[in-house]
Design a protein around this motif. Structure first.
Motif, PDB file in Angstrom:
ATOM      1  N   PRO A  75      10.224  -9.139 -10.400  1.00  0.00           N
ATOM      2  CA  PRO A  75       9.277  -8.166 -10.956  1.00  0.00           C
ATOM      3  C   PRO A  75       7.971  -8.804 -11.439  1.00  0.00           C
ATOM      4  O   PRO A  75       6.903  -8.213 -11.326  1.00  0.00           O
ATOM      5  CB  PRO A  75      10.053  -7.539 -12.117  1.00  0.00           C
ATOM      6  CG  PRO A  75      11.492  -7.699 -11.732  1.00  0.00           C
ATOM      7  CD  PRO A  75      11.571  -9.003 -10.976  1.00  0.00           C
ATOM      8  N   ASP A  76       8.040 -10.025 -11.955  1.00  0.00           N
ATOM      9  CA  ASP A  76       6.828 -10.625 -12.516  1.00  0.00           C
ATOM     10  C   ASP A  76       6.441 -11.936 -11.832  1.00  0.00           C
ATOM     11  O   ASP A  76       5.758 -12.753 -12.433  1.00  0.00           O
ATOM     12  CB  ASP A  76       6.988 -10.850 -14.025  1.00  0.00           C
ATOM     13  CG  ASP A  76       8.077 -11.873 -14.343  1.00  0.00           C
ATOM     14  OD1 ASP A  76       8.911 -12.172 -13.452  1.00  0.00           O
ATOM     15  OD2 ASP A  76       8.088 -12.391 -15.479  1.00  0.00           O
ATOM     16  N   GLY A  77       6.864 -12.140 -10.599  1.00  0.00           N
ATOM     17  CA  GLY A  77       6.481 -13.372  -9.925  1.00  0.00           C
ATOM     18  C   GLY A  77       7.299 -13.602  -8.674  1.00  0.00           C
ATOM     19  O   GLY A  77       7.588 -12.662  -7.934  1.00  0.00           O
ATOM     20  N   ALA A  78       7.692 -14.859  -8.449  1.00  0.00           N
ATOM     21  CA  ALA A  78       8.427 -15.193  -7.230  1.00  0.00           C
ATOM     22  C   ALA A  78       9.109 -16.544  -7.398  1.00  0.00           C
ATOM     23  O   ALA A  78       8.727 -17.344  -8.257  1.00  0.00           O
ATOM     24  CB  ALA A  78       7.465 -15.254  -6.042  1.00  0.00           C
ATOM     25  N   VAL A  79      10.119 -16.758  -6.554  1.00  0.00           N
ATOM     26  CA  VAL A  79      10.780 -18.067  -6.464  1.00  0.00           C
ATOM     27  C   VAL A  79      10.577 -18.527  -5.023  1.00  0.00           C
ATOM     28  O   VAL A  79      10.948 -17.814  -4.076  1.00  0.00           O
ATOM     29  CB  VAL A  79      12.286 -17.942  -6.802  1.00  0.00           C
ATOM     30  CG1 VAL A  79      12.964 -19.303  -6.677  1.00  0.00           C
ATOM     31  CG2 VAL A  79      12.461 -17.360  -8.204  1.00  0.00           C
ATOM     32  N   ILE A  80       9.955 -19.676  -4.879  1.00  0.00           N
ATOM     33  CA  ILE A  80       9.554 -20.134  -3.544  1.00  0.00           C
ATOM     34  C   ILE A  80      10.128 -21.538  -3.319  1.00  0.00           C
ATOM     35  O   ILE A  80       9.904 -22.441  -4.130  1.00  0.00           O
ATOM     36  CB  ILE A  80       8.006 -20.183  -3.420  1.00  0.00           C
ATOM     37  CG1 ILE A  80       7.416 -18.797  -3.746  1.00  0.00           C
ATOM     38  CG2 ILE A  80       7.585 -20.636  -2.024  1.00  0.00           C
ATOM     39  CD1 ILE A  80       5.927 -18.781  -4.012  1.00  0.00           C
ATOM     40  N   VAL A  81      10.878 -21.695  -2.222  1.00  0.00           N
ATOM     41  CA  VAL A  81      11.414 -23.021  -1.870  1.00  0.00           C
ATOM     42  C   VAL A  81      10.591 -23.528  -0.691  1.00  0.00           C
ATOM     43  O   VAL A  81      10.534 -22.888   0.361  1.00  0.00           O
ATOM     44  CB  VAL A  81      12.918 -22.936  -1.497  1.00  0.00           C
ATOM     45  CG1 VAL A  81      13.471 -24.333  -1.219  1.00  0.00           C
ATOM     46  CG2 VAL A  81      13.711 -22.251  -2.610  1.00  0.00           C
ATOM     47  N   ASN A 129       0.813  -1.198   0.000  1.00  0.00           N
ATOM     48  CA  ASN A 129       0.000   0.000   0.000  1.00  0.00           C
ATOM     49  C   ASN A 129       0.852   1.256   0.000  1.00  0.00           C
ATOM     50  O   ASN A 129       0.394   2.339   0.308  1.00  0.00           O
ATOM     51  CB  ASN A 129      -0.930  -0.014   1.217  1.00  0.00           C
ATOM     52  CG  ASN A 129      -2.076  -0.955   0.956  1.00  0.00           C
ATOM     53  OD1 ASN A 129      -2.718  -0.852  -0.072  1.00  0.00           O
ATOM     54  ND2 ASN A 129      -2.281  -1.901   1.822  1.00  0.00           N
ATOM     55  N   ILE A 130       2.080   1.074  -0.322  1.00  0.00           N
ATOM     56  CA  ILE A 130       3.006   2.197  -0.372  1.00  0.00           C
ATOM     57  C   ILE A 130       3.449   2.317  -1.829  1.00  0.00           C
ATOM     58  O   ILE A 130       3.826   1.334  -2.450  1.00  0.00           O
ATOM     59  CB  ILE A 130       4.265   1.886   0.479  1.00  0.00           C
ATOM     60  CG1 ILE A 130       3.882   1.558   1.924  1.00  0.00           C
ATOM     61  CG2 ILE A 130       5.281   2.990   0.381  1.00  0.00           C
ATOM     62  CD1 ILE A 130       3.458   2.702   2.763  1.00  0.00           C
ATOM     63  N   ARG A 131       3.366   3.509  -2.389  1.00  0.00           N
ATOM     64  CA  ARG A 131       3.866   3.712  -3.745  1.00  0.00           C
ATOM     65  C   ARG A 131       5.286   4.231  -3.640  1.00  0.00           C
ATOM     66  O   ARG A 131       5.546   5.210  -2.947  1.00  0.00           O
ATOM     67  CB  ARG A 131       3.026   4.766  -4.470  1.00  0.00           C
ATOM     68  CG  ARG A 131       1.587   4.344  -4.629  1.00  0.00           C
ATOM     69  CD  ARG A 131       1.425   3.445  -5.851  1.00  0.00           C
ATOM     70  NE  ARG A 131       0.038   3.056  -6.004  1.00  0.00           N
ATOM     71  CZ  ARG A 131      -0.490   1.964  -5.475  1.00  0.00           C
ATOM     72  NH1 ARG A 131       0.230   1.142  -4.778  1.00  0.00           N
ATOM     73  NH2 ARG A 131      -1.758   1.685  -5.673  1.00  0.00           N
ATOM     74  N   GLY A 132       6.240   3.615  -4.299  1.00  0.00           N
ATOM     75  CA  GLY A 132       7.629   4.067  -4.232  1.00  0.00           C
ATOM     76  C   GLY A 132       7.964   4.965  -5.409  1.00  0.00           C
ATOM     77  O   GLY A 132       7.628   4.670  -6.548  1.00  0.00           O
ATOM     78  N   LEU A 177      -0.268  -9.188 -11.278  1.00  0.00           N
ATOM     79  CA  LEU A 177      -0.566  -9.323  -9.839  1.00  0.00           C
ATOM     80  C   LEU A 177      -0.199  -8.065  -9.067  1.00  0.00           C
ATOM     81  O   LEU A 177      -0.715  -7.830  -7.980  1.00  0.00           O
ATOM     82  CB  LEU A 177       0.214 -10.510  -9.242  1.00  0.00           C
ATOM     83  CG  LEU A 177      -0.188 -11.895  -9.727  1.00  0.00           C
ATOM     84  CD1 LEU A 177       0.739 -12.950  -9.133  1.00  0.00           C
ATOM     85  CD2 LEU A 177      -1.635 -12.184  -9.332  1.00  0.00           C
ATOM     86  N   ARG A 178       0.683  -7.259  -9.644  1.00  0.00           N
ATOM     87  CA  ARG A 178       1.129  -6.055  -8.927  1.00  0.00           C
ATOM     88  C   ARG A 178       0.096  -4.934  -8.960  1.00  0.00           C
ATOM     89  O   ARG A 178       0.246  -3.953  -8.244  1.00  0.00           O
ATOM     90  CB  ARG A 178       2.469  -5.572  -9.497  1.00  0.00           C
ATOM     91  CG  ARG A 178       3.609  -6.549  -9.211  1.00  0.00           C
ATOM     92  CD  ARG A 178       4.950  -5.859  -9.244  1.00  0.00           C
ATOM     93  NE  ARG A 178       6.053  -6.764  -8.963  1.00  0.00           N
ATOM     94  CZ  ARG A 178       6.529  -7.021  -7.732  1.00  0.00           C
ATOM     95  NH1 ARG A 178       5.998  -6.453  -6.674  1.00  0.00           N
ATOM     96  NH2 ARG A 178       7.544  -7.850  -7.577  1.00  0.00           N
ATOM     97  N   VAL A 179      -0.935  -5.055  -9.817  1.00  0.00           N
ATOM     98  CA  VAL A 179      -1.955  -3.990  -9.889  1.00  0.00           C
ATOM     99  C   VAL A 179      -3.352  -4.510  -9.546  1.00  0.00           C
ATOM    100  O   VAL A 179      -4.358  -4.032 -10.048  1.00  0.00           O
ATOM    101  CB  VAL A 179      -1.953  -3.264 -11.260  1.00  0.00           C
ATOM    102  CG1 VAL A 179      -0.721  -2.400 -11.410  1.00  0.00           C
ATOM    103  CG2 VAL A 179      -2.061  -4.249 -12.423  1.00  0.00           C
ATOM    104  N   LYS A 180      -3.404  -5.505  -8.673  1.00  0.00           N
ATOM    105  CA  LYS A 180      -4.707  -5.979  -8.187  1.00  0.00           C
ATOM    106  C   LYS A 180      -5.111  -5.147  -6.963  1.00  0.00           C
ATOM    107  O   LYS A 180      -4.583  -4.059  -6.765  1.00  0.00           O
ATOM    108  CB  LYS A 180      -4.606  -7.480  -7.866  1.00  0.00           C
ATOM    109  CG  LYS A 180      -4.350  -8.342  -9.100  1.00  0.00           C
ATOM    110  CD  LYS A 180      -5.509  -8.300 -10.049  1.00  0.00           C
ATOM    111  CE  LYS A 180      -5.260  -9.105 -11.300  1.00  0.00           C
ATOM    112  NZ  LYS A 180      -6.317  -8.913 -12.300  1.00  0.00           N
ATOM    113  N   GLU A 181      -5.987  -5.680  -6.114  1.00  0.00           N
ATOM    114  CA  GLU A 181      -6.459  -4.914  -4.962  1.00  0.00           C
ATOM    115  C   GLU A 181      -5.270  -4.423  -4.126  1.00  0.00           C
ATOM    116  O   GLU A 181      -5.333  -3.384  -3.466  1.00  0.00           O
ATOM    117  CB  GLU A 181      -7.403  -5.763  -4.100  1.00  0.00           C
ATOM    118  CG  GLU A 181      -8.799  -5.935  -4.703  1.00  0.00           C
ATOM    119  CD  GLU A 181      -8.918  -7.020  -5.763  1.00  0.00           C
ATOM    120  OE1 GLU A 181      -7.927  -7.313  -6.476  1.00  0.00           O
ATOM    121  OE2 GLU A 181     -10.025  -7.589  -5.890  1.00  0.00           O
ATOM    122  N   THR A 182      -4.209  -5.234  -4.079  1.00  0.00           N
ATOM    123  CA  THR A 182      -2.895  -4.794  -3.600  1.00  0.00           C
ATOM    124  C   THR A 182      -1.867  -5.278  -4.622  1.00  0.00           C
ATOM    125  O   THR A 182      -2.208  -5.993  -5.571  1.00  0.00           O
ATOM    126  CB  THR A 182      -2.522  -5.444  -2.255  1.00  0.00           C
ATOM    127  OG1 THR A 182      -2.529  -6.866  -2.431  1.00  0.00           O
ATOM    128  CG2 THR A 182      -3.464  -5.055  -1.137  1.00  0.00           C
TER     129      THR A 182
END
Ligand code: S3P
Length: 471
Positions: free
Chosen positions: A403-409, A17-20, A377-382
């Motif tokens: 920038p366009d996703g994530a890497v999750i282990v 909710n913070i715009r940088g 996903l970066r411009v949805k409700e959050t």
């Protein structure tokens, strides 16, 4: 806000909710205007989900049922309507422009359609809460019908990008004002009758496609929309149910202006996006056996099932049938240990709302899951990439955002405090993370769960989630 909540909020930075803004090498942050709610979920570790359940009506279809019933000729009867805040704001918007709408039993709505020429300008601004679908689709529809009005929303909605709809609508001849940064309030002014365009959407968005098609419904000529990937096609299917001729060929949809809608009866199926939390919760926990009944199975929405199956999930489709032009089925999920995958990018737009839940599935899986091509996903409700990464990290997950996703282990989580930042889907996803956590999870700022899933905590508790709601 309780003192416990205030304290927890101070410990966490809700970066979504913070715009940088970059100024030199410093980042100056601006709050986007979301006021956190005091509602939280306290969820104790659980081991499995069992039993049978249903989920509330599909949000996308509920919005459209009101919009189309309101401008049809005759009385449209809707059942299974989602009585969540988002779709109720759409309903109130049409009451504000003069449509008589009656509520019957739960999920039952009768709309006395006015046809396309009788909507009146509202006497005050139309407030649409948290709802991007309400805002973007109504903008196209009201611009086409030349209903002058101002559309506004909550702090989240008033921070979301709207030029993606106002630009093509301006090409059609609409006059729509935004703030300097292209966000709401949207001021729809007087214009001449719109002219059809051929438009290529720069992003995969059913909201943009629908907004342009709905403006095209009242424009001179044939409006054509090309998309870069498949997006949900409820607008096209439901308009056909109201007797409108909409053509679809591959990634192109078109509509000829000037067609009247004829009232109909329609049943809204359960929302696959709401079922996703339970599909994930059950699929990732051995010993779970859950039947989710009456779920909408539109092929443009079933990416979550495909992705979970690629991760090794057992999800059986039973009792597949069709209601009102949309496939519906019961989904039987049997829990197992999931495995990490590279999520195929062609499935992203087919599961766009399910990624918060899929982040949790990935956090439970053996090995690494890579999500890419999901910058929307970066411009949805959050900013859902940021909120999920911050929250899961706070719960002990191994996750890096890209920038366009994530890497999750995948690994077991420790528990702790996750801030949903007021986003319904991140809140419900963090609640499900308790199924793979050793300690309790507190999910902050959960009031907006009511936008899409009223009764979530009660329904979840009935199938085995150890959840408590606190104000
Ligand atoms: C929706 C489309 C999607 C989705 C939203 C509902 C719709 O948005 O995220 O929850 O009903 O058309 P985009 O079209 O912007 O991806």
């Amino acid at each position: 806000m309780t003192s416990r909540h205030a304290q927890a909020s101070c410990l966490l930075v809700c970066s979504a909710n913070i715009r940088g803004i970059f100024i030199g090498k410093f980042i100056v942050t601006q709050a986007a205007g979301h006021t956190p709610s005091s509602k939280s979920f306290i969820v104790s570790p659980g081991s499995n989900l069992r039993g049978q359940m249903t989920v509330p009506g599909d949000k996308s279809m509920s919005h459209r049922s009101i919009m189309f019933g309101a401008i049809a000729e005759g009385v449209t009867e809707v059942s299974g309507f989602l009585e969540g805040e988002d779709s109720l704001y759409t309903l109130a918007a049409f009451q504000a422009v003069g449509v008589r709408i009656e509520r019957g039993g739960p999920g039952e709505v009768s709309l006395h359609g006015l046809g396309i020429d009788a909507l009146k300008a509202p006497s005050s601004d139309i407030y649409l809460g948290n709802s991007g679908t309400g805002m973007r689709l109504l903008t196209g529809l009201f611009a086409g019908l030349r209903v002058p009005c101002t559309l506004t929303g909550d702090g989240s909605l008033n921070g979301r990008p709207m030029r993606r709809v106002t630009d093509p609508l301006a090409q059609m001849g609409a006059h729509i004002g935004t703030t300097d940064t292209g966000t709401p309030p949207l001021v729809i002014g007087q214009s001449e009758k719109l002219q059809a365009i051929e438009y290529t959407c720069p992003m995969a968005s059913a909201q943009v496609k629908s907004s342009v098609l709905l403006a095209g419904l009242h424009a001179n000529g044939k409006t054509v929309v090309h998309e870069p990937a498949i997006t949900r096609d409820h607008t096209e299917r439901m308009l056909r149910g109201f007797g409108v001729d909409v053509s679809v060929s591959g990634l192109t949809s078109s509509i000829v202006g000037g067609q009247a809608l004829t009232a109909t009866s329609l049943r809204v199926p359960g929302d696959i996006s709401s079922s996703a939390f339970f599909l994930v919760g059950a699929a990732m926990t051995p010993g779970s056996e859950l039947l989710v009944k009456g779920v909408g199975m539109n092929p443009s929405r079933t990416g979550v099932i495909d992705i979970l199956r690629l991760m090794g999930a057992s999800i059986e489709v039973e009792n597949l049938h069709e209601t009102g032009g949309e496939p519906v089925a019961d989904l039987r999920v049997t829990g197992s240990q999931l495995k990490g995958i590279a999520v195929p990018e062609e499935l992203v737009s087919l599961a766009i709302d399910e990624f918060p839940a899929l982040f949790v599935a990935a956090a439970s899986a053996t090995g690494t899951t890579v999500i890419s091509g999901a910058e929307e996903l970066r411009v949805k409700e959050t900013d859902r990439i940021q909120v999920m990464a911050d929250g899961l990290r706070a719960l002990g997950a191994d996750i890096s955002d890209t920038p366009d996703g994530a890497v999750i282990v995948g690994k077991r989580l420790a528990g702790g405090i996750a801030d949903s930042c007021g986003d319904h889907r991140t809140a419900m996803s963090f609640a499900m993370a308790s199924m793979i956590s050793d300690g309790p999870i507190t999910v902050l700022d959960c009031a907006n769960v009511n936008t899409s899933f009223p009764g979530f905590a009660q329904i979840a508790a009935a199938v085995g989630l150890n959840i408590e709601e606190r104000e």
